[in-house]
Design an enzyme around this catalytic site. Sequence first.
Site, PDB file in Angstrom:
ATOM      1  N   LYS A 283       0.833  -1.257  -0.124  1.00 27.50           N
ATOM      2  CA  LYS A 283      -0.015   0.103   0.142  1.00 27.50           C
ATOM      3  C   LYS A 283       0.964   1.206  -0.100  1.00 27.50           C
ATOM      4  O   LYS A 283       2.086   1.184   0.319  1.00 27.50           O
ATOM      5  CB  LYS A 283      -0.782   0.100   1.178  1.00 27.50           C
ATOM      6  CG  LYS A 283      -2.030  -1.055   1.202  1.00 27.50           C
ATOM      7  CD  LYS A 283      -2.574  -0.990   2.772  1.00 27.50           C
ATOM      8  CE  LYS A 283      -3.698  -1.786   2.683  1.00 27.50           C
ATOM      9  NZ  LYS A 283      -5.029  -1.672   1.684  1.00 27.50           N
ATOM     10  N   ASP A 353      -2.796  -7.673  -1.967  1.00 28.77           N
ATOM     11  CA  ASP A 353      -3.808  -6.456  -1.161  1.00 28.77           C
ATOM     12  C   ASP A 353      -5.138  -6.781  -1.037  1.00 28.77           C
ATOM     13  O   ASP A 353      -5.826  -6.217  -0.163  1.00 28.77           O
ATOM     14  CB  ASP A 353      -3.379  -5.145  -1.455  1.00 28.77           C
ATOM     15  CG  ASP A 353      -3.786  -3.941  -0.302  1.00 28.77           C
ATOM     16  OD1 ASP A 353      -4.022  -4.474   0.890  1.00 28.77           O
ATOM     17  OD2 ASP A 353      -4.131  -3.092  -0.705  1.00 28.77           O
ATOM     18  N   ARG A 357     -10.476 -10.999   1.705  1.00 25.34           N
ATOM     19  CA  ARG A 357     -11.283 -12.386   1.065  1.00 25.34           C
ATOM     20  C   ARG A 357     -10.829 -13.598   1.012  1.00 25.34           C
ATOM     21  O   ARG A 357     -11.562 -14.627   1.033  1.00 25.34           O
ATOM     22  CB  ARG A 357     -11.497 -11.726  -0.492  1.00 25.34           C
ATOM     23  CG  ARG A 357     -10.753 -11.685  -1.586  1.00 25.34           C
ATOM     24  CD  ARG A 357     -10.984 -10.981  -2.505  1.00 25.34           C
ATOM     25  NE  ARG A 357     -10.928  -9.359  -2.388  1.00 25.34           N
ATOM     26  CZ  ARG A 357     -11.093  -8.379  -3.199  1.00 25.34           C
ATOM     27  NH1 ARG A 357     -11.415  -8.707  -4.131  1.00 25.34           N
ATOM     28  NH2 ARG A 357     -10.953  -7.169  -2.866  1.00 25.34           N
TER      29      ARG A 357
END
Length: 503
Positions: A283, A353, A357
């Site tokens: 990120k 990233d 999930r």
Amino acid sequence: MKIVVTKSAVKKLEADILAFPFCSGELKKQDAGVLSDFDISAHALKDFKAESGEIVLFYSSSEGHLIARVALLGLGDGKDPDDFRKAAASLAAKAMTMNLQRIAVDCSRFGTIAEDSKKRVGKLAETFVEGCFSGSYKFDRLKSGKLDKKKDDKKVKGISELILRFDASVFADAEEGAAQGEIVGSCQLMARDLVNLPGNYLQAEDIAKAAQDSGSRNGFAVKVLRKKEMEDLAMGGLLAVNQGSTHPPTFSILDYKPEGKAKAVVALVGKGVTFDSGGISLKPSEGMGEMKSDMSGAACVIAAVEAAARLGLSLRVIGLIPATDNMPDGSAQKPGDVITTYSGITVEVGNTDAEGRLILADALTYAKQEYNPDIIIDLATLTGACIVALGYSVAGLFSNNDKLAEEIYAAGISSGEKVWRMPLWDDYDELIKSEVADVNNTGGRGAGSVTAAKFLEKFIDGHKKWAHLDIAGPAFLSKSGGKVTGGTGFGVRLLIDLLKKWA
């Protein structure tokens, strides 16, 4: 904070401040009797509009009352229970800034307000107490004065007592509502504490311990799967995300069972990424510190199961929390890797990233196969795309069941934690197809929150009553995001509202 519900006369109340809540419509009919009792001029009402959360403070010279500080508190039009929550939060925050420890509130008008708005007094009392907990919250446990137990920081105080005065005719309902508000409010604050802890204070093992401590205090079972057990179960999603970490993952299973027969079995699944650097798909550094909040779903689930136990709900509530951090490392998973999840479905890792999930995939399949619950709800700070779509006040709702979606939407309105339903059409499946595996964990630039939900749908093993809540926006607010900063505990009230209705 101790909650006291009383029928005592206003003149007999003892506290540091006494608040009189008003609805905006009442001001026209008000004869200023409240103010005259405290030797305060009726002209003071001229600038008071009773907007939700508005406070006008006076100092009384009357010798007939035990409390010198008097506040007029605005409730808005009185039709929305959330206005009571906002008003109470404003009052508590004001008391905190003034270092006041005991608050008294004359709630004698709540009966009339409830009748006019077709609400129960108990509901108004519940939301008011919840608001006081919210407004009194301050995360300061990492300040040196708190860390050093030898220091006695007498300047750091909080609200110790909230005294609510109700008329005898509505006392029983008010007392019950206030008691429920105390449970909901304290559970939400517990969730906020967990969310606000930085990554060096909260790892997967700490989430497991928080769940175990809650179970020990409140009488529900907690089982924690460790890395070896996950390997034996082939939980490839959770293990893949954990590859770059020096801290082992945990999978906590909270299981509350009522004393009698359960009306339904509800599984709550919470994403527990204790810090999300993005992994190899790193990120941007700006704002990365807020990624300590990527376990907000996990905190919400612990709080909701605890509340169900404390309320004695006639449901079996199962909380499932996969937990790890997501870090870059020589052994971390890489874009292009193919992993095999607990379900047996293979996943091409398009972006490391998009890790939440992957751990939820294992947990959702485990929930369905091990418990086959009547309802499955997962909560996750899953996508920035949901923030782009809905902002910071509303969570995204995805569901394969219209009735369940309607119930969650209604609970969002009732609890003040609003959600908005998003599409879950099969058209979006095309975006997460993979040439080398069964599915890709990313779907490209467009409809990011939808493709994330479509990915999760593949792991519910055909379950017919599943909902996914993307709480990325409202779970954590920066200083520019509103009055509440840091972890908000969003989802706790919504889930408890749902569970109470189903019980």
